[in-house]
Design a protein around this motif. Structure first.
Motif, short mmCIF file in Angstrom:
data_model
loop_
_atom_site.label_atom_id
_atom_site.label_comp_id
_atom_site.label_asym_id
_atom_site.label_seq_id
_atom_site.Cartn_x
_atom_site.Cartn_y
_atom_site.Cartn_z
N ILE A 107 0.86 -1.18 0.00
CA ILE A 107 0.00 0.00 0.00
C ILE A 107 0.89 1.24 0.00
O ILE A 107 1.92 1.28 0.68
CB ILE A 107 -0.92 0.03 1.25
N VAL A 108 0.49 2.24 -0.76
CA VAL A 108 1.22 3.51 -0.81
C VAL A 108 0.25 4.63 -0.46
O VAL A 108 -0.86 4.68 -0.99
CB VAL A 108 1.83 3.75 -2.21
N VAL A 109 0.67 5.51 0.43
CA VAL A 109 -0.08 6.72 0.76
C VAL A 109 0.60 7.87 0.05
O VAL A 109 1.74 8.22 0.37
CB VAL A 109 -0.13 6.98 2.28
N VAL A 110 -0.08 8.45 -0.94
CA VAL A 110 0.47 9.59 -1.68
C VAL A 110 -0.32 10.83 -1.25
O VAL A 110 -1.55 10.83 -1.32
CB VAL A 110 0.44 9.36 -3.22
N VAL A 149 -6.80 -1.17 -5.35
CA VAL A 149 -7.64 -0.68 -4.27
C VAL A 149 -7.26 0.77 -4.00
O VAL A 149 -6.07 1.11 -3.96
CB VAL A 149 -7.44 -1.54 -3.01
N PHE A 150 -8.27 1.63 -3.86
CA PHE A 150 -8.03 3.05 -3.58
C PHE A 150 -8.79 3.48 -2.32
O PHE A 150 -9.86 2.96 -2.02
CB PHE A 150 -8.52 3.93 -4.74
N GLY A 151 -8.22 4.45 -1.65
CA GLY A 151 -8.87 5.10 -0.53
C GLY A 151 -8.41 6.54 -0.50
O GLY A 151 -7.56 6.95 -1.29
N GLY A 152 -8.97 7.31 0.43
CA GLY A 152 -8.57 8.70 0.50
C GLY A 152 -8.96 9.37 1.80
O GLY A 152 -9.84 8.91 2.52
N VAL A 189 -8.11 -0.46 4.59
CA VAL A 189 -7.65 -0.48 3.19
C VAL A 189 -6.69 -1.63 2.98
O VAL A 189 -6.81 -2.39 2.00
CB VAL A 189 -7.02 0.87 2.78
N ALA A 190 -5.75 -1.83 3.89
CA ALA A 190 -4.78 -2.92 3.75
C ALA A 190 -5.45 -4.28 3.81
O ALA A 190 -5.11 -5.19 3.04
CB ALA A 190 -3.70 -2.81 4.84
#
Length: 184
Positions: free
Chosen positions: A4-7, A88-91, A175-176
């Motif tokens: 997972i990457v948080v941008v 998979v996306f989140g925000g 999310v993970a």
């Protein structure tokens, strides 16, 4: 385990603090968008290799920061090649007010993930909206689309309400977990 990457973009440090909490929950890598709206070297490859991407931005004037928007526009190259298809996306977003038009920003983030052909992960937590509820409760702002955080304008990032930080950690975990379930 999923990658997972948080941008994220952070103007004053509040969104960075939340990004760190989300990343801790997701055991994710952080990618900061700089003050000019650019990513560090190799970041596009990192995003392409991720199973899940979580977007983060402050809400400024009813939408994402221009720096985040520059990143979003630049992601059109990944869109054109479908590089992020089925990820998979989140925000999440922060603003100084309890509401502060965060919903409009969340819709922009969800739309971005959807344009890329991704699967959006909602917050998945019941709101803390009873008489006895406080800002230290999980999901005290009552979000559902994604994570919404209130960051007092006259306070540093160390004064974000604990309930919002706890919600951030749980959202990263969610999310993970969903990314891992889909990857299996």
């Amino acid at each position: 385990m999923s990658k997972i990457v948080v941008v994220f973009h952070s103007g004053y440090g509040h969104t960075r603090r939340v990004a760190e909490q989300v990343a801790a929950g997701a055991q994710a890598e952080l990618l900061a968008i700089d003050a000019e709206g650019n990513l560090p070297e190799g970041a596009w490859d990192t995003l392409a290799a991720a199973d899940g991407i979580i977007f983060g931005t402050p809400t400024y004037m009813g939408g994402p920061s221009w720096q985040f928007k520059k990143f979003a526009d630049a992601s059109s190259k990944a869109w054109f090649t479908r590089a992020w298809q089925d990820k998979v996306f989140g925000g999440f977003t922060c603003s100084a007010s309890l509401i502060g038009d965060k919903g409009a920003t969340m819709m922009a983030l969800q739309t971005l993930g959807s344009q890329h052909g991704g699967l959006w992960v909602s917050l998945g937590l019941m709101p803390s909206n009873a008489t006895a509820s406080t800002r230290n409760d999980v999901n005290s702002l009552g979000g559902s689309v994604g994570l919404m955080v209130q960051c007092p304008s006259d306070a540093g990032a160390d004064q974000i309400p604990q309930g919002d930080l706890d919600t951030a950690t749980r959202y990263g975990e969610r999310v993970a977990a969903i990314a891992a379930r889909l990857r299996a």
